[in-house]
Design a protein around this motif. Structure first.
Motif, mmCIF file in Angstrom:
data_model
loop_
_atom_site.group_PDB
_atom_site.id
_atom_site.type_symbol
_atom_site.label_atom_id
_atom_site.label_comp_id
_atom_site.label_asym_id
_atom_site.label_seq_id
_atom_site.Cartn_x
_atom_site.Cartn_y
_atom_site.Cartn_z
ATOM 1 N N ARG A 150 0.921 -1.460 -0.121
ATOM 2 C CA ARG A 150 -0.457 -0.119 0.283
ATOM 3 C C ARG A 150 1.215 1.034 0.355
ATOM 4 N NH1 ARG A 150 -5.390 -1.327 1.677
ATOM 5 N NH2 ARG A 150 -5.586 1.131 1.267
ATOM 6 N N PRO A 151 1.314 1.252 -1.129
ATOM 7 C CA PRO A 151 2.380 2.891 -0.970
ATOM 8 C C PRO A 151 2.014 4.121 -0.711
ATOM 9 C CG PRO A 151 2.384 1.622 -2.902
ATOM 10 C CD PRO A 151 1.557 0.700 -2.306
ATOM 11 N N ILE A 152 2.752 5.050 -0.756
ATOM 12 C CA ILE A 152 1.539 6.702 -0.525
ATOM 13 C C ILE A 152 2.947 7.376 -0.683
ATOM 14 C CG2 ILE A 152 0.896 6.002 2.246
ATOM 15 C CD1 ILE A 152 3.339 7.364 3.132
ATOM 16 N N ASP A 153 3.405 7.056 -2.590
ATOM 17 C CA ASP A 153 4.310 7.604 -3.272
ATOM 18 C C ASP A 153 3.422 8.815 -3.951
ATOM 19 O OD1 ASP A 153 3.015 5.512 -4.011
ATOM 20 O OD2 ASP A 153 3.659 6.479 -6.834
ATOM 21 N N LEU A 154 2.674 8.844 -4.074
ATOM 22 C CA LEU A 154 1.429 9.805 -4.773
ATOM 23 C C LEU A 154 1.334 10.847 -3.464
ATOM 24 C CD1 LEU A 154 -0.635 7.812 -6.475
ATOM 25 C CD2 LEU A 154 1.570 8.573 -7.825
ATOM 26 N N HIS A 155 1.222 10.672 -2.356
ATOM 27 C CA HIS A 155 0.476 11.219 -1.411
ATOM 28 C C HIS A 155 1.988 12.927 -1.236
ATOM 29 C CE1 HIS A 155 -3.166 9.038 0.612
ATOM 30 N NE2 HIS A 155 -1.755 8.535 -0.368
ATOM 31 N N LEU A 156 2.934 11.189 -0.984
ATOM 32 C CA LEU A 156 4.443 12.669 -0.622
ATOM 33 C C LEU A 156 4.761 13.635 -1.643
ATOM 34 C CD1 LEU A 156 6.525 9.938 0.804
ATOM 35 C CD2 LEU A 156 4.633 11.440 2.468
ATOM 36 N N LYS A 157 4.481 12.956 -3.258
ATOM 37 C CA LYS A 157 4.995 13.610 -4.136
ATOM 38 C C LYS A 157 4.379 15.149 -4.281
ATOM 39 C CE LYS A 157 5.290 13.032 -9.409
ATOM 40 N NZ LYS A 157 4.488 13.182 -9.660
ATOM 41 N N ALA A 158 2.956 14.965 -3.383
ATOM 42 C CA ALA A 158 2.011 15.697 -4.034
ATOM 43 C C ALA A 158 2.312 16.261 -2.303
ATOM 44 C CB ALA A 158 0.125 15.477 -3.605
ATOM 45 N N LEU A 159 2.092 15.949 -1.433
ATOM 46 C CA LEU A 159 2.195 17.444 0.225
ATOM 47 C C LEU A 159 4.452 17.816 -0.449
ATOM 48 C CD1 LEU A 159 1.506 14.576 2.580
ATOM 49 C CD2 LEU A 159 0.747 16.558 1.854
ATOM 50 N N LYS A 160 5.083 17.281 -1.050
ATOM 51 C CA LYS A 160 6.365 18.115 -1.527
ATOM 52 C C LYS A 160 5.986 19.319 -1.831
ATOM 53 C CE LYS A 160 9.363 14.445 -1.338
ATOM 54 N NZ LYS A 160 9.790 13.294 -2.298
ATOM 55 N N SER A 161 5.530 19.080 -3.088
ATOM 56 C CA SER A 161 4.265 20.158 -4.117
ATOM 57 C C SER A 161 3.886 21.053 -3.693
ATOM 58 C CB SER A 161 4.179 19.542 -5.183
ATOM 59 O OG SER A 161 3.433 18.991 -5.030
ATOM 60 N N LEU A 162 3.725 20.418 -2.231
ATOM 61 C CA LEU A 162 2.416 21.936 -2.011
ATOM 62 C C LEU A 162 3.695 22.502 -1.012
ATOM 63 C CD1 LEU A 162 -0.970 20.116 -0.953
ATOM 64 C CD2 LEU A 162 -0.061 22.045 -2.213
#
Ligand code: EPZ
Length: 417
Positions: free
Chosen positions: A121-133
């Protein structure tokens, strides 16, 4: 390990009121972390996942109490920025606190989420998006440390996959970021629309929820609101499957038909008569279900992956062959091995499961290994002749409120031991 004893092979009858949606209540509880004052969340289901979310809020310093079907939350006294592993492990959905905690405190520390094992259950999409914020993120030894000392700033974010959790975390983090966030390829699930309704009532400025593009104009602060959680469409699909598997006419109350279009059309094509009006659904299955049309699980409004297991149980008794393709999770056929013990004829090849319907299923001892798989075993056991014993019911209780009482009220012979 709690168990169900199900004496199956009997028709059900009567009507059942749908519980509030688990996957709406959880992100809304996380969102209450960002609101000043008290939030009252009505129609909040009594589930172990909801208790796990309440325990996280209490650990962070919030007061959380239940009054009837409502949960009252006040997060003015939040005094922590971390969620310990013991609390993270109780529920996969706990990653949803990341965006809320980060936007509330400017810092959030948590371990990688645990929960149902449907594959990695990766959360790569979560982390990538929070970085762009604008978040700085450090990951080591299974711990995620997010910080945004100067606050978060709006950004243009394009999700490579319409992840429900990532969409929710982005909406939460962007709601009080500086400036505007545009999110494309956002998930469109009804639970996301419900979360955005809660946040907009709290003072957020979110546009386009339920569409593929969501625009969020950051605001300074949010204040607690009263909100009623939408009904649980997956519990509805589960009860529809129980009706179809046992050849029973049932009435479901508190149904939002538009949330169930993909599921309704499968049952109609399999010979069921379904009529929805004024929030009530009448489902009248044929004596024996016809084979289901091919079921491909897709992001909403496609066929929901959470309903795959329970519909498969109904298909096990259908006339002819039904084919399922699980496109969302890598390992979501763990119920198949247990359905075979009940006499089902199913073959799995990677994402595809081929179900050859049988006249009957027969009672057996089976074991649940995840939430919706547990529900599928209950549906199959209701149709199987004899007394089945289902272990691993703690999985079921993550998402189904007092399910043995609800089924008993429909005439099922179910005992929890
Ligand atoms: C939510 O999980 C639901 N959980 C799930 O319901 C549901 O099955 C799922 O959405 C899909 O509808 C809650 O709302 C608490 P995703 P979530 O992010 O957010 C991959 C139930 O039975 N992915 O849409 O975790 C992921 O591995 C539960 O009630 C990445 O690769 O689902 C999966 O294959 C089970 N990277 C797919 O996307 C990421 O950063 C869908 O995941 C995030 C997800």
């Amino acid at each position: 390990m709690s168990k169900y004893l199900v004496n199956g092979g009997f028709r059900l009858c009567g009507s059942a009121e749908l519980q509030g949606a688990k996957n709406s209540a959880l992100p809304i509880l996380a969102a209450s972390l960002m609101c000043g004052g008290e939030s009252v969340i009505f129609n909040c289901p009594r589930l172990s996942d909801v208790s796990a979310a309440a325990n996280i809020l209490r650990y962070l310093g919030c007061s959380v109490r239940r009054e009837g079907d409502a949960v009252l939350v006040n997060c003015d006294a939040v005094c922590r920025e971390d969620i310990p592993d013991s609390l993270m492990r109780e529920m996969r959905g706990s990653v949803i606190f990341l965006g809320a905690l980060l936007s509330r405190n400017g810092r959030a520390v948590m371990t990688f989420p645990g929960g149902c094992d449907l594959g990695p259950r990766p959360i790569d999409l979560h982390l990538k998006a929070l970085k762009s914020l604008g978040a700085q993120i450090k990951e080591r030894y299974g711990v995620i440390e997010c910080s945004a000392p100067n606050g978060l700033s709006g950004a243009k974010i394009a999700l490579s996959f319409p992840s429900v959790g990532a969409t929710e975390n982005i909406i939460l983090a962007a709601s009080t970021a500086k400036g505007t966030t545009t999110l494309t390829n956002a998930a469109r699930e009804p639970e996301i629309v419900d979360l955005c309704e809660f946040l907009n009532k709290a003072g957020a400025k979110i546009y386009g929820a339920g569409e593929g593009v969501i625009v969020i104009d950051g605001v300074k602060s949010l204040s607690g609101v009263n909100h009623t959680v939408i009904p649980d469409r997956i519990v509805a699909a589960t009860l529809m499957s129980a009706a179809a598997a046992t050849g029973s006419q049932l009435v479901l109350e508190g149904v939002i038909q538009s949330h169930l279009n993909a599921v309704i059309s499968v049952f109609e094509e399999s010979g069921c008569y379904i009529k929805c009006e004024m929030g009530k659904m009448l489902i009248k299955p044929p004596e024996r279900l016809s084979a289901m049309p091919m079921i491909r699980t897709m992001p909403y409004p496609g066929f929901p992956t959470d309903a795959q297991a329970v519909l498969m149980s109904a298909a096990c008794l259908g006339k002819g062959t039904s084919v399922f393709v699980e496109n969302i999770f890598e390992n979501r056929y763990k119920h198949v091995g247990e359905l075979l013990r009940l006499g089902a004829d199913i073959r799995v090849e990677n994402k595809v499961a081929v179900v050859n319907g049988r006249e009957k299923l027969y009672a057996a001892e089976v074991e649940a290994r995840d939430l919706r798989g547990a529900a599928a075993l209950v549906v199959a056991a209701l149709a199987a002749e004899g007394e089945s014993e289902i272990s691993g019911i703690e999985y079921l209780e993550r998402g189904y409120e007092d399910f043995e009482l609800l089924l008993s009220s429909l005439g099922a012979k179910v005992k929890r031991i």
